[in-house]
Motif scaffolding. Structure first.
Motif, PDB file in Angstrom:
ATOM      1  N   LYS A 137      51.662  41.310  47.510  1.00  0.00           N
ATOM      2  CA  LYS A 137      50.554  40.900  46.670  1.00  0.00           C
ATOM      3  C   LYS A 137      49.264  40.964  47.395  1.00  0.00           C
ATOM      4  O   LYS A 137      48.253  41.366  46.918  1.00  0.00           O
ATOM      5  N   GLY A 138      49.364  40.782  48.632  1.00  0.00           N
ATOM      6  CA  GLY A 138      47.918  40.632  49.341  1.00  0.00           C
ATOM      7  C   GLY A 138      47.602  41.923  49.877  1.00  0.00           C
ATOM      8  O   GLY A 138      46.447  42.058  50.445  1.00  0.00           O
ATOM      9  N   THR A 139      48.232  43.218  49.404  1.00  0.00           N
ATOM     10  CA  THR A 139      47.603  44.365  49.832  1.00  0.00           C
ATOM     11  C   THR A 139      46.435  44.712  48.807  1.00  0.00           C
ATOM     12  O   THR A 139      45.649  45.669  49.209  1.00  0.00           O
ATOM     13  N   ILE A 140      46.311  44.342  47.718  1.00  0.00           N
ATOM     14  CA  ILE A 140      45.175  44.362  46.681  1.00  0.00           C
ATOM     15  C   ILE A 140      45.139  43.155  45.879  1.00  0.00           C
ATOM     16  O   ILE A 140      45.876  42.662  45.211  1.00  0.00           O
ATOM     17  N   ARG A 141      43.960  42.601  45.830  1.00  0.00           N
ATOM     18  CA  ARG A 141      43.728  41.276  44.826  1.00  0.00           C
ATOM     19  C   ARG A 141      42.293  41.563  44.263  1.00  0.00           C
ATOM     20  O   ARG A 141      41.017  41.511  45.048  1.00  0.00           O
ATOM     21  N   PRO A 142      42.104  41.105  43.122  1.00  0.00           N
ATOM     22  CA  PRO A 142      40.686  40.753  42.640  1.00  0.00           C
ATOM     23  C   PRO A 142      40.216  39.316  42.926  1.00  0.00           C
ATOM     24  O   PRO A 142      40.962  38.580  43.114  1.00  0.00           O
ATOM     25  N   SER A 143      39.019  39.485  42.878  1.00  0.00           N
ATOM     26  CA  SER A 143      38.232  38.087  43.132  1.00  0.00           C
ATOM     27  C   SER A 143      38.446  37.315  41.698  1.00  0.00           C
ATOM     28  O   SER A 143      38.862  37.909  40.901  1.00  0.00           O
ATOM     29  N   ALA A 144      38.565  35.847  41.880  1.00  0.00           N
ATOM     30  CA  ALA A 144      38.853  34.793  41.000  1.00  0.00           C
ATOM     31  C   ALA A 144      37.724  35.080  39.800  1.00  0.00           C
ATOM     32  O   ALA A 144      38.210  35.132  38.702  1.00  0.00           O
ATOM     33  N   ASP A 145      36.616  35.592  39.940  1.00  0.00           N
ATOM     34  CA  ASP A 145      35.513  35.647  39.214  1.00  0.00           C
ATOM     35  C   ASP A 145      35.549  36.935  38.306  1.00  0.00           C
ATOM     36  O   ASP A 145      34.886  37.449  37.439  1.00  0.00           O
ATOM     37  N   GLY A 146      36.493  38.087  38.806  1.00  0.00           N
ATOM     38  CA  GLY A 146      36.647  39.368  38.294  1.00  0.00           C
ATOM     39  C   GLY A 146      35.477  40.461  38.731  1.00  0.00           C
ATOM     40  O   GLY A 146      35.484  41.549  38.196  1.00  0.00           O
ATOM     41  N   ARG A 147      34.777  39.929  39.806  1.00  0.00           N
ATOM     42  CA  ARG A 147      33.573  40.861  40.188  1.00  0.00           C
ATOM     43  C   ARG A 147      34.172  41.848  41.056  1.00  0.00           C
ATOM     44  O   ARG A 147      33.619  43.115  40.955  1.00  0.00           O
ATOM     45  N   TRP A 148      34.920  41.367  42.152  1.00  0.00           N
ATOM     46  CA  TRP A 148      35.144  42.303  43.271  1.00  0.00           C
ATOM     47  C   TRP A 148      36.763  42.572  43.228  1.00  0.00           C
ATOM     48  O   TRP A 148      37.581  41.811  42.718  1.00  0.00           O
ATOM     49  N   LEU A 149      37.201  43.891  43.867  1.00  0.00           N
ATOM     50  CA  LEU A 149      38.665  44.133  43.943  1.00  0.00           C
ATOM     51  C   LEU A 149      38.482  44.391  45.502  1.00  0.00           C
ATOM     52  O   LEU A 149      37.904  45.179  46.039  1.00  0.00           O
ATOM     53  N   PHE A 150      39.712  43.500  46.114  1.00  0.00           N
ATOM     54  CA  PHE A 150      39.684  43.730  47.602  1.00  0.00           C
ATOM     55  C   PHE A 150      40.967  44.516  48.045  1.00  0.00           C
ATOM     56  O   PHE A 150      41.916  44.326  47.371  1.00  0.00           O
ATOM     57  N   VAL A 151      40.875  45.754  48.744  1.00  0.00           N
ATOM     58  CA  VAL A 151      42.055  46.604  49.033  1.00  0.00           C
ATOM     59  C   VAL A 151      42.222  46.535  50.515  1.00  0.00           C
ATOM     60  O   VAL A 151      41.190  46.768  51.182  1.00  0.00           O
ATOM     61  N   GLN A 152      43.461  46.456  50.943  1.00  0.00           N
ATOM     62  CA  GLN A 152      43.871  46.508  52.075  1.00  0.00           C
ATOM     63  C   GLN A 152      43.829  47.897  52.670  1.00  0.00           C
ATOM     64  O   GLN A 152      44.337  48.788  52.062  1.00  0.00           O
ATOM     65  N   TYR A 153      43.283  48.171  53.639  1.00  0.00           N
ATOM     66  CA  TYR A 153      43.272  49.542  54.719  1.00  0.00           C
ATOM     67  C   TYR A 153      44.122  49.393  55.669  1.00  0.00           C
ATOM     68  O   TYR A 153      44.015  48.334  56.317  1.00  0.00           O
ATOM     69  N   ALA A 154      44.270  50.486  56.246  1.00  0.00           N
ATOM     70  CA  ALA A 154      45.300  50.625  57.700  1.00  0.00           C
ATOM     71  C   ALA A 154      45.176  52.048  57.884  1.00  0.00           C
ATOM     72  O   ALA A 154      45.831  52.932  57.503  1.00  0.00           O
ATOM     73  N   THR A 155      44.905  52.141  59.445  1.00  0.00           N
ATOM     74  CA  THR A 155      45.016  53.497  60.012  1.00  0.00           C
ATOM     75  C   THR A 155      45.548  53.726  61.281  1.00  0.00           C
ATOM     76  O   THR A 155      45.457  54.948  61.524  1.00  0.00           O
TER      77      THR A 155
END
Length: 384
Positions: A137-155
């Motif tokens: 679940k923690g690899t992609i999460r929306p903010s609680a207010d729906g404004r942002w989407l956070f995406v896990q990157y790895a290289t």
């Protein structure tokens, strides 16, 4: 000889057609339709399946968890990471596509789907760094207010991409060295924390443009060398709970600029430890917030490296009393999710027999039914 025989049959058919006046009855065209999903219920399951045997073609299975009926599927590409939007109206999938299926030019995007029709409605292009990992679940999460989407990157260097869901554009990439998994705050839309290998939490706060205002580390709250935590966490507003490999519960609060913690405690008795009971699986805990019950996938005879072992039992933990109140046969569970509110149901994915077990969870945990033959290599369930 075969050619002559085939030509003879064609000639015979042509003569018969001429004798009938050259007319053949036309078949009516077959209309193509798309079925409509029923309105989503709290028991609709989104089963993320990386399909490791053909990983370029992952799936998100959509299942009616009440009737145990297959409702639809979304293609999730190469190691796609799905999540529902904060308002549950959309599904986001951070994924990779290669121009020649398994190699060639790499394109990373967040695919956007309508959660009612499952139709793709848009996409946001990402830098080619989305984390190609198993589904957590923690690899992609929306903010609680729906404004942002956070995406896990790895290289494999770790960072977090920030998408503005108003403009549908990537607006930032935040370096988070040595830290993994995204834990959004509930009380502050532009804030998330991430778990670091040194046992701390890094909390990042954003302004209205998605740019970093503060980035602060907490005190150390677990020791990865002595007893690491499973990366899957269960959320109740600004509070997240983790369980460790040896069965301790860790509680973090992420509403402020610096995360804070409660003292850890064990779900094991001395007798349990002697028998080697440990948590195991992927989505190893599920939490029913109103009742304060935590469900944990457990196996006995545990040892170093047994932390992915399917459940021999599912333990029900009373969070207020900090003790186990029930033990239930585990159904080989590697992942758990529980519906909130009245009429709660616990869903367990059987990683041995590829099935979903459904438990009534109002009082005593009772197995109600199972759905066999679901998915290939899933590790995560989410409810609508």
């Amino acid at each position: 000889m075969l050619r002559k025989a085939f030509a003879g049959r064609l000639l015979t058919a042509a003569i018969a057609l001429a004798a009938s006046g050259g007319a053949l009855a036309e078949l009516p065209p077959e209309p193509i339709t798309v079925g409509k999903l029923p309105p989503p219920s709290p028991y609709r399951i989104y089963l993320s399946d990386i399909a490791i045997g053909h990983i370029v073609d992952g799936r998100l299975h959509v299942i009616d968890g009440d009737k145990l009926r297959y409702e639809g599927v979304i293609a999730t590409g190469y190691a796609g990471q799905p999540i529902l939007s904060a308002d549950r109206r959309e599904i986001y999938v951070a994924t990779t596509y290669y121009s020649r299926l398994s190699h060639g030019t790499r394109t990373d995007v967040v695919d956007i789907h309508d959660a009612q029709t499952l139709t793709k409605t848009g996409e946001v292009e990402l830098p080619p760094r989305h984390a190609q990992s198993l589904n957590y679940k923690g690899t992609i999460r929306p903010s609680a207010d729906g404004r942002w989407l956070f995406v896990q990157y790895a290289t494999p260097a770790t960072s977090v991409g920030v998408i503005d869901l108003k403009t549908r554009k990537t607006v930032n990439e935040i370096a988070t060295p040595g830290c993994w998994s995204i834990l959004p705050a509930a009380s502050v839309g532009g804030r998330f924390s991430t778990v670091c290998g040194d046992g701390t939490l890094l909390t990042v706060s954003l302004d209205d443009k998605g740019q970093v205002t503060t980035q602060k580390r907490s005190a150390k709250f677990f020791d990865a060398d002595k007893d690491p935590i499973f990366i899957h966490a269960e959320q109740d507003r600004d509070t997240y709970r983790f369980v460790s490999f040896l069965g301790d519960v860790y509680t973090a609060k992420v509403g402020a600029e610096v995360a804070s913690f409660e003292a850890p405690w064990s779900i094991l008795t001395a007798a349990d430890r002697k028998q080697g009971w440990r948590p195991g699986g992927y989505q190893v805990i599920a939490q029913h917030n109103a009742s304060g019950r935590l469900y944990v996938t457990m196996h006995d005879k545990g040892m170093e490296g047994s932390h992915k072992t399917p459940a021999k039992e599912i333990w029900t933990i009373d969070l207020a009393a900090k003790k186990r109140i029930e033990r239930t046969p585990g159904q080989n569970a590697i992942s758990l999710v529980v519906s909130q509110g009245e009429g709660s149901k616990l869903f367990a994915y059987d990683g041995v027999k590829a099935a979903i077990a459904v438990f009534d969870a109002n009082r005593k945990l009772t197995l109600a039914k199972r759905m066999e033959g679901v998915g290939e290599t899933p590790t995560l369930m989410e409810l609508h």
